[in-house]
Design an enzyme around this catalytic site. Structure first.
Site, PDB file in Angstrom:
ATOM      1  N   GLY A 198      -8.918  -0.452 -11.225  1.00  0.00           N
ATOM      2  CA  GLY A 198      -8.467  -0.413  -9.838  1.00  0.00           C
ATOM      3  C   GLY A 198      -8.889   0.893  -9.205  1.00  0.00           C
ATOM      4  O   GLY A 198      -9.839   1.551  -9.658  1.00  0.00           O
ATOM      5  N   SER A 199      -8.177   1.285  -8.176  1.00  0.00           N
ATOM      6  CA  SER A 199      -8.591   2.464  -7.412  1.00  0.00           C
ATOM      7  C   SER A 199      -8.246   3.760  -8.154  1.00  0.00           C
ATOM      8  O   SER A 199      -7.354   3.779  -9.014  1.00  0.00           O
ATOM      9  CB  SER A 199      -7.905   2.459  -6.046  1.00  0.00           C
ATOM     10  OG  SER A 199      -6.520   2.563  -6.237  1.00  0.00           O
ATOM     11  N   THR A 200      -8.926   4.814  -7.791  1.00  0.00           N
ATOM     12  CA  THR A 200      -8.668   6.112  -8.419  1.00  0.00           C
ATOM     13  C   THR A 200      -7.253   6.591  -8.093  1.00  0.00           C
ATOM     14  O   THR A 200      -6.571   7.157  -8.952  1.00  0.00           O
ATOM     15  CB  THR A 200      -9.749   7.121  -7.975  1.00  0.00           C
ATOM     16  OG1 THR A 200     -11.004   6.661  -8.509  1.00  0.00           O
ATOM     17  CG2 THR A 200      -9.476   8.519  -8.480  1.00  0.00           C
ATOM     18  N   GLY A 215      -4.995   4.789 -10.355  1.00  0.00           N
ATOM     19  CA  GLY A 215      -5.254   5.267 -11.719  1.00  0.00           C
ATOM     20  C   GLY A 215      -4.533   6.570 -11.997  1.00  0.00           C
ATOM     21  O   GLY A 215      -3.964   6.774 -13.080  1.00  0.00           O
ATOM     22  N   GLU A 239     -10.545   2.292 -15.557  1.00  0.00           N
ATOM     23  CA  GLU A 239     -11.822   1.954 -14.895  1.00  0.00           C
ATOM     24  C   GLU A 239     -11.564   2.048 -13.400  1.00  0.00           C
ATOM     25  O   GLU A 239     -10.874   1.193 -12.836  1.00  0.00           O
ATOM     26  CB  GLU A 239     -12.242   0.514 -15.252  1.00  0.00           C
ATOM     27  CG  GLU A 239     -12.543   0.286 -16.708  1.00  0.00           C
ATOM     28  CD  GLU A 239     -13.926   0.762 -17.118  1.00  0.00           C
ATOM     29  OE1 GLU A 239     -14.585   1.471 -16.331  1.00  0.00           O
ATOM     30  OE2 GLU A 239     -14.339   0.429 -18.234  1.00  0.00           O
ATOM     31  N   CYS A 294     -16.966  -1.992  -7.760  1.00  0.00           N
ATOM     32  CA  CYS A 294     -16.796  -0.583  -8.118  1.00  0.00           C
ATOM     33  C   CYS A 294     -18.146   0.098  -8.279  1.00  0.00           C
ATOM     34  O   CYS A 294     -18.301   1.264  -7.978  1.00  0.00           O
ATOM     35  CB  CYS A 294     -16.004  -0.478  -9.401  1.00  0.00           C
ATOM     36  SG  CYS A 294     -16.684  -1.486 -10.719  1.00  0.00           S
ATOM     37  N   GLU A 296     -15.014   5.652  -0.938  1.00  0.00           N
ATOM     38  CA  GLU A 296     -15.370   4.287  -1.312  1.00  0.00           C
ATOM     39  C   GLU A 296     -14.997   3.351  -0.160  1.00  0.00           C
ATOM     40  O   GLU A 296     -13.814   3.208   0.161  1.00  0.00           O
ATOM     41  CB  GLU A 296     -14.587   3.926  -2.577  1.00  0.00           C
ATOM     42  CG  GLU A 296     -15.073   2.690  -3.256  1.00  0.00           C
ATOM     43  CD  GLU A 296     -14.293   2.392  -4.539  1.00  0.00           C
ATOM     44  OE1 GLU A 296     -13.084   2.676  -4.611  1.00  0.00           O
ATOM     45  OE2 GLU A 296     -14.904   1.842  -5.472  1.00  0.00           O
TER      46      GLU A 296
END
Ligand code: NAD
Length: 490
Positions: free
Chosen positions: A231-233, A236, A253, A287, A384
């Protein structure tokens, strides 16, 4: 086979569909039409507790008793079931996510190969024995880490589910999977198929629900040993915090802003169509989308005009039409967010060469968009966008190209287009990214490790090393001497 619209999907716990504790159902809408698609159960914390309990019972019961050869046979059987049900799965995914069915078919084919890869890779799970001297014998055991919480995003729900399930199950772990609440259908259907081919109840459980509630509860749950997250940073980073209390094993990831470097000596007849695919595949909601195209100055103007012409010819529309190349975005809210980035790019001085306005109508469509004259410091080059928007940035020479490629917080993927093979290899070493392609646009293959440098995360999926991330190593040391040790000389 046409997918039944209006069908209700339950949670999947302990080998069967389950009612959510709250009784809550969510109405899913097709992003491409705005029409209702299906109703799906929404899990809450109590459902996560039930799922973890089922996973624990399987881990210590039927799944623990399933030998590696049988685990391998079951993974192959699930791959066969995906093939047998491919039409239904592809339509379900295309309608739920809004993405072109041609893309979904490729993802499904990869999903099948991924199960087969890990079915074979089970044979590589082995401890070792090496001399420790004297009368001591050492050997190591490889044991499953335990119950795994796996959290996947909405952009590749089917493929990401298989990336996560296959190595975990191969290693002998059991799983509680949390798909995004908007896109849970293919994961729920896959869990049903797994039950049908003989996976024991509790080995695979699926609990769609809101991330900050259901996902967070799963991450914190004391009955879960490992978390694998895509998923998104931003999420994360929150997951790292939540997982730290329980010292959970982690694979993250996360996001990307991957560069695509085009040198003036590249074969542009290959580099241009491949670069177009590399950003607009899956409508840019990838991604590893190569969303920053870096072009050597002498080739810049020619590249921008040929790339933009090609982008404008892509067929945008009905995800179920086999000719469609770019489907809809996941929602109209996301489309508006993407458009907001294009506006920000305009404000910062970028030139919109093609696209740049949302398509009229009910669906969440956005055309392939090219932003030229972009500087790498601009917001559109650093953040992103997660939509069909490419930024094209000029560079001076190889050193400058490497500097710009690395001047971002992410490091997931990079592609280099050059007529000089040695330069390709030099850049592969210089660029901080988990995967580097040279004169080749593709990104992910079963058997080849995939994952991030920097804030794109850590841990690798798809590779043999992924199995190790789902295994603990236990060292056993044995005395073979008849004499007592008596270390204190008592
Ligand atoms: P997201 O982080 O918002 O959500 C991903 C998943 O996490 C969803 O299931 C969501 O419900 C859950 N979640 C949200 N908040 C949570 C919390 N506090 N605790 C636990 N779970 C939580 O990401 P998204 O917008 O759905 O997906 C797009 C992102 O995923 C992009 O950044 C993309 O780059 C990334 N992605 C990465 C890879 C990769 O392999 N590196 C692959 C696909 C997507």
């Amino acid at each position: 086979m046409a997918v039944a619209t209006g069908r209700e999907y339950g949670l999947f716990i302990n080998g069967e569909p389950a009612e959510p504790a709250s009784g809550e159902l969510r109405e899913l809408v097709e992003p491409a039409t705005g029409e209702p698609l299906a109703k799906v159960a929404v899990a809450n914390e109590a459902d996560v507790d039930r799922a973890v309990e089922a996973a624990r019972a399987a881990l210590e019961g039927d799944w623990a008793k399933t030998p590696p050869t049988e685990r391998s046979r079951l993974l192959h059987a699930l791959a066969d079931a995906l093939v047998a049900n491919r039409k239904e799965l592809a339509e379900l995914e295309a309608r739920n996510v809004g993405k072109a069915i041609s893309s979904v078919k490729a993802e499904l084919a990869q999903a099948v190969e991924n199960f087969r890869f890990y079915a074979s890779a089970i044979a590589s799970i082995a401890g070792r024995s090496n001399p420790v001297g004297g009368s001591l014998l050492f050997y190591s055991l490889k044991e499953p880490v335990g119950v795994c919480g796996q959290i996947v995003p909405w952009n590749y729900p089917l493929m990401m589910t298989t990336w996560k399930l296959a190595p975990a199950l191969a290693a002998g772990c059991t799983v509680v999977l949390k798909p995004d609440s908007a896109t849970p259908l293919s994961a729920l259907r896959m869990a049903e198929l797994a039950g049908e081919v003989g996976f024991p109840p509790g080995a695979i459980n699926v609990v769609p629900g809101p991330g900050p509630v259901v996902g967070a509860h799963l991450v914190r749950h004391p009955g879960v040993e490992k978390i694998a997250f895509t998923g998104s940073t931003a999420t994360g980073s929150e997951i790292m915090r939540l997982a730290s209390d329980g010292i959970k094993r982690l694979i993250l990831e996360l996001g990307g802003k991957s560069p695509n470097l085009v040198f003036a000596d590249a074969n542009l007849d290959d580099a241009i169509p491949s670069s177009v695919w590399s950003i607009y595949y899956s409508a840019g909601q990838s991604c590893e989308a190569r969303s920053r195209v870096l072009v050597e100055k002498p080739a810049y103007d020619d590249f921008v005009s040929r790339f933009s012409e090609a982008a404008a010819t892509l067929k945008l529309g009905d995800p179920l039409d086999p000719e469609t190349q770019v489907g809809s975005l996941i929602s109209t809210e996301h489309r508006d967010r993407v458009h907001g980035y294009v506006e920000a790019g305009r404000d910062e001085g970028a030139e919109v060469v093609t696209g740049g306005e949302a398509t009229e109508g009910k669906g969440a469509f956005y055309p392939p968009t090219v932003l030229a004259q972009v500087d790498n410091s601009m917001k559109v080059a650093q953040e992103e966008i997660f939509g069909p928007v490419v930024t094209v940035i000029p560079f001076e020479d190889e050193k400058d190209a490497a500097r710009i490629a690395n001047d971002v917080r992410y490091g997931l993927m990079a592609t280099v287009w050059t007529g000089d093979p040695a330069r390709g290899h030099r850049l592969a070493r210089r660029i901080k990214a988990g995967t580097v392609g040279i004169n080749m646009p593709y990104t992910a293959f079963p058997g080849i490790p995939f994952g991030g440098y920097k804030q794109s995360g850590f841990g690798r999926e798809l590779g043999l090393e992924t199995l190790d991330a789902y295994l603990e190593t236990k060292s056993v040391i044995v005395s073979t001497s008849p004499k007592p040790f008596n270390p204190f000389g008592l």
